[in-house]
Design a protein around this motif. Structure first.
Motif, PDB file in Angstrom:
ATOM      1  N   ASP A  54       0.915  -1.248   0.083  1.00 13.45           N
ATOM      2  CA  ASP A  54       0.004   0.063   0.033  1.00 13.45           C
ATOM      3  C   ASP A  54       0.787   1.302   0.195  1.00 13.45           C
ATOM      4  N   MET A  55       2.245   1.168   0.704  1.00 11.65           N
ATOM      5  CA  MET A  55       2.879   2.427   0.466  1.00 11.65           C
ATOM      6  C   MET A  55       3.722   2.670  -0.780  1.00 11.65           C
ATOM      7  N   TYR A  56       3.817   1.812  -1.513  1.00  9.48           N
ATOM      8  CA  TYR A  56       4.369   2.128  -2.975  1.00  9.48           C
ATOM      9  C   TYR A  56       3.476   3.036  -3.542  1.00  9.48           C
ATOM     10  N   GLY A  57       4.294   4.463  -3.964  1.00  8.62           N
ATOM     11  CA  GLY A  57       3.646   5.172  -4.683  1.00  8.62           C
ATOM     12  C   GLY A  57       2.151   5.761  -3.883  1.00  8.62           C
ATOM     13  N   GLN A  58       2.287   5.697  -2.405  1.00  3.79           N
ATOM     14  CA  GLN A  58       1.164   6.204  -1.971  1.00  3.79           C
ATOM     15  C   GLN A  58      -0.259   5.675  -2.374  1.00  3.79           C
ATOM     16  N   GLY A  59      -0.406   4.348  -2.692  1.00  2.00           N
ATOM     17  CA  GLY A  59      -1.211   3.735  -3.269  1.00  2.00           C
ATOM     18  C   GLY A  59      -1.396   3.374  -4.714  1.00  2.00           C
ATOM     19  N   HIS A  60      -0.607   4.219  -5.356  1.00  2.00           N
ATOM     20  CA  HIS A  60      -0.372   4.034  -6.980  1.00  2.00           C
ATOM     21  C   HIS A  60      -0.198   2.635  -7.353  1.00  2.00           C
ATOM     22  N   ASN A  61       0.711   1.948  -6.761  1.00  2.00           N
ATOM     23  CA  ASN A  61       0.964   0.554  -7.219  1.00  2.00           C
ATOM     24  C   ASN A  61      -0.042  -0.315  -7.282  1.00  2.00           C
TER      25      ASN A  61
END
Length: 328
Positions: A54-61
């Motif tokens: 969930d923290m990769y790209g602030q949800g972007h991933n």
């Protein structure tokens, strides 16, 4: 693509997975269209195991992976993580293992991914402020509700893993492991095998260093995390570059790429470990998949072990402020 068991779940995953983090940040600019093409190429190559958080790209991933998964999630094993809470500054982060946050984070991940259940749900980091029994108990509640199928932990000690497994079966433990990060070869891998936990190796190419093609720190984009990684900078970077020559030499002898030797070392040495090299480009994905066709003899594995003794690598795995979150 051969398969390897995922804990004692009865599910098997491709012997190499795909780490999706770099598609969103940490390694230069995003290119969603190339990333989506890379995800498709991974499926075409037989990869069934995809890793996000969930923290990769602030949800972007997760949202990007969700775009790709429409109509096909049943054929794949999707792993995501909770626990690292970020602020507006990329370096502003805290860890929340509270039962309430476990549920909140899971609901948000399900929505971004667009799936009914997460195949493998990891605690991304663990601090000990919340007892492991309470955190895993909350995660087990999600399994009981059908929102999660299997549980995992990341960067915890063997003792913490044992305590967690006493609460609910743990399918996977994800920790950094490669030729230049060999710490798991001691107690941790032994604990995983005793408990029936699959070891998932992230950064199996040393964040690209073991490819032998990473530019000097000053040549990396400002958005590239490795500019601040102690193993890439200055004297440490120069010393570590010398270690990679042994991988390059073996690759020349075998007619393959250094990255393929580094991955083949893990695949041949640890038949129950699943590496998840990350990439956002089809070119490097194809190279990584090609490692499954490279065979190393016991003597070649021993030669690489000797070239990379655990104390030979200069610099810590992360900046000092982040080292305290590892092996908890």
């Amino acid at each position: 693509m051969k398969k390897r068991p995922l804990g004692r779940t009865g599910v098997s995953v491709s012997e190499i997975g795909l780490g999706c983090m770099g598609m969103s940040e940490f390694y230069g600019n995003r290119d969603d269209e190339e990333s989506l093409a890379t995800l498709q190429a991974a499926v075409d190559a037989g990869i069934t195991f995809f890793d996000t958080a969930d923290m990769y790209g602030q949800g972007h991933n997760e949202a990007l992976l969700g775009r790709f998964l429409k109509g096909r999630a049943d054929d794949l094993t999707i792993a995501t993580k909770f626990g690292i809470v970020r602020g507006d500054d990329p370096l502003d982060r805290r860890i929340d293992n509270s039962p309430a946050y476990v549920r909140t984070a899971c609901e948000a991940s399900l929505k971004r991914l667009g799936i009914e259940a997460i195949d493998l749900y990891y605690a991304h980091r663990f601090t000990g402020e919340t007892p492991i029994e309470d955190m895993v108990g909350a995660m087990a509640g999600l399994v009981a509700e059908g929102k999660v199928k299997a549980l995992g932990l990341s960067e915890v000690s063997a003792d913490t893993l044992r305590k967690a497994a006493a609460v609910h079966p743990i399918a996977a433990l994800q920790t950094e492991y490669s030729l230049w990060s060999r710490e798991p070869e001691g107690e941790l891998l032994g604990a995983c095998r005793a408990l029936g936990v699959t070891f998932v190796a992230y950064s199996p190419l040393g964040r690209g260093f073991l490819t032998g093609a990473v530019p000097q720190t000053g040549e990396l984009p400002d958005s590239d995390y490795r500019r601040n990684n102690p193993r890439f900078a200055g004297e440490a970077g120069a010393r570590n570059a010398q270690l990679v020559e042994s991988v390059r030499g073996m690759a020349t002898e075998k007619g393959c790429e250094p990255a393929q030797v580094a991955l083949a070392w893990m695949l041949c040495k640890q038949p129950d470990v699943v590496p998840i090299p990350g990439t956002k480009r089809r070119k490097w994905l194809a190279q990584n998949v090609g490692a499954t066709e490279v065979s190393l003899t016991p003597d070649e594995i021993a030669a690489l072990d000797a070239a990379f003794p655990p104390d030979a690598v200069a610099g810590t795995r992360y900046p000092e402020a982040m080292m305290g979150t590892l092996n908890r």
